[in-house]
Enzyme design. Structure first.
Site, PDB file in Angstrom:
ATOM      1  N   HIS A  17      43.882  47.922  62.882  1.00 27.65           N
ATOM      2  CA  HIS A  17      44.056  47.582  61.461  1.00 27.65           C
ATOM      3  C   HIS A  17      44.696  46.188  61.330  1.00 27.65           C
ATOM      4  O   HIS A  17      44.278  45.385  60.495  1.00 27.65           O
ATOM      5  CB  HIS A  17      44.996  48.587  60.777  1.00 27.65           C
ATOM      6  N   LYS A  41      40.584  64.222  55.613  1.00 28.80           N
ATOM      7  CA  LYS A  41      41.476  64.140  56.781  1.00 28.80           C
ATOM      8  C   LYS A  41      42.822  64.790  56.480  1.00 28.80           C
ATOM      9  O   LYS A  41      43.310  64.693  55.350  1.00 28.80           O
ATOM     10  CB  LYS A  41      41.731  62.667  57.143  1.00 28.80           C
ATOM     11  N   ARG A  90      33.974  49.274  63.533  1.00 26.65           N
ATOM     12  CA  ARG A  90      34.231  49.256  64.975  1.00 26.65           C
ATOM     13  C   ARG A  90      32.946  49.364  65.778  1.00 26.65           C
ATOM     14  O   ARG A  90      32.752  48.704  66.777  1.00 26.65           O
ATOM     15  CB  ARG A  90      35.157  50.415  65.362  1.00 26.65           C
ATOM     16  N   SER A 128      43.153  56.134  64.218  1.00 32.99           N
ATOM     17  CA  SER A 128      44.436  56.803  63.925  1.00 32.99           C
ATOM     18  C   SER A 128      44.379  58.247  64.402  1.00 32.99           C
ATOM     19  O   SER A 128      45.375  58.793  64.886  1.00 32.99           O
ATOM     20  CB  SER A 128      44.726  56.751  62.429  1.00 32.99           C
TER      21      SER A 128
HETATM   22  O1  PNS Z   1      40.826  54.929  56.481  1.00 35.27           O
HETATM   23  P1  PNS Z   1      39.835  55.830  55.787  1.00 35.27           P
HETATM   24  O2  PNS Z   1      40.289  57.276  55.890  1.00 35.27           O
HETATM   25  O3  PNS Z   1      38.430  55.660  56.296  1.00 35.27           O
HETATM   26  O4  PNS Z   1      39.852  55.412  54.241  1.00 35.27           O
HETATM   27  C1  PNS Z   1      39.038  56.061  53.306  1.00 35.27           C
HETATM   28  C2  PNS Z   1      39.426  55.669  51.872  1.00 35.27           C
HETATM   29  C3  PNS Z   1      40.875  56.042  51.589  1.00 35.27           C
HETATM   30  C4  PNS Z   1      39.234  54.177  51.690  1.00 35.27           C
HETATM   31  C5  PNS Z   1      38.448  56.458  50.928  1.00 35.27           C
HETATM   32  O5  PNS Z   1      38.566  57.825  51.165  1.00 35.27           O
HETATM   33  C6  PNS Z   1      38.699  56.129  49.454  1.00 35.27           C
HETATM   34  O6  PNS Z   1      38.263  55.115  48.971  1.00 35.27           O
HETATM   35  N1  PNS Z   1      39.432  57.016  48.751  1.00 35.27           N
HETATM   36  C7  PNS Z   1      39.714  56.849  47.338  1.00 35.27           C
HETATM   37  C8  PNS Z   1      38.842  57.767  46.481  1.00 35.27           C
HETATM   38  C9  PNS Z   1      37.469  57.180  46.271  1.00 35.27           C
HETATM   39  O7  PNS Z   1      37.288  56.150  45.654  1.00 35.27           O
HETATM   40  N2  PNS Z   1      36.466  57.870  46.817  1.00 35.27           N
HETATM   41  C10 PNS Z   1      35.072  57.481  46.653  1.00 35.27           C
HETATM   42  C11 PNS Z   1      34.638  56.556  47.773  1.00 35.27           C
HETATM   43  S1  PNS Z   1      32.910  56.241  47.624  1.00 35.27           S
END
Ligand code: PNS
Length: 165
Positions: A17, A41, A90, A128
């Site tokens: 990150h 998660k 990645r 993570s």
């Molecule tokens: O590090 P991650 O777990 O891949 O992050 C995912 C994250 C937090 C960016 C994604 O789950 C998110 O954007 N959550 C907010 C809710 C939302 O907008 N969901 C629709 C995404 S299309």
């Protein structure tokens, strides 16, 4: 001044990150690192703990702000007037999920652009989830995460041990 927003669950922040953060700051004047919940998660650290770990891990990186957000990513993008969303890619295995998310976010807000940045190869296998698994079996994670995270995970394990005693 161009601002980008780097969302993620950061549970916890890894050296991968940090690599993406530094790369994004070569392209934008300011980066908002936005901690949120990924409903798919299970979390080890609370949102506030993740934010504090990020702040400490990024203390020497200028032009950065760490926030937590609830709700949709596109709402956070609008609120912070971000010109783009940054996501790390990645490997090709990340692509399908990332592509779907980027397209859906653009569908929800036509102005929401996503920029994918590839971390250095030495971080391409880091996640993570794996860090938490290695740490849960007492493995050494010190080359994969900032020192503040090593200490915080150790402290979490100690607290859990105390509760179970
Ligand atoms: O590090 P991650 O777990 O891949 O992050 C995912 C994250 C937090 C960016 C994604 O789950 C998110 O954007 N959550 C907010 C809710 C939302 O907008 N969901 C629709 C995404 S299309």
């Amino acid at each position: 001044m161009k601002t980008a927003l780097f969302p993620g669950s950061f549970d916890p922040v890894t050296n991968g990150h940090l690599d993406v953060i530094k790369r994004a700051l070569l392209l934008f004047d300011k980066l908002i690192v936005a901690v949120s919940v990924n409903n798919t998660k299970s979390g080890l650290f609370s949102l506030e703990e993740r934010k504090q770990l990020l702040i400490r891990a990024c203390k020497d990186i200028p032009n950065i702000e760490v926030i937590c957000f609830e709700g949709l990513l596109v709402q956070a993008v609008q609120k912070y007037n971000a010109a783009a969303v940054i996501r790390g890619l990645r490997a090709i295995s990340d692509f399908e999920y990332e592509f779907q998310m980027a397209m859906m976010n653009r569908e929800l807000n036509k102005a929401c652009e996503t920029i994918f940045l590839m971390p250095s190869p030495e971080y391409s296998f880091l996640s993570s989830r794996m860090i938490k698994e290695i740490a849960s079996f007492g493995g050494d994670i010190s080359t994969f995460v900032p020192t503040v995270v090593v200490d915080a995970i150790r402290q979490k394990a100690l607290n859990r041990k105390k509760i179970n005693e």
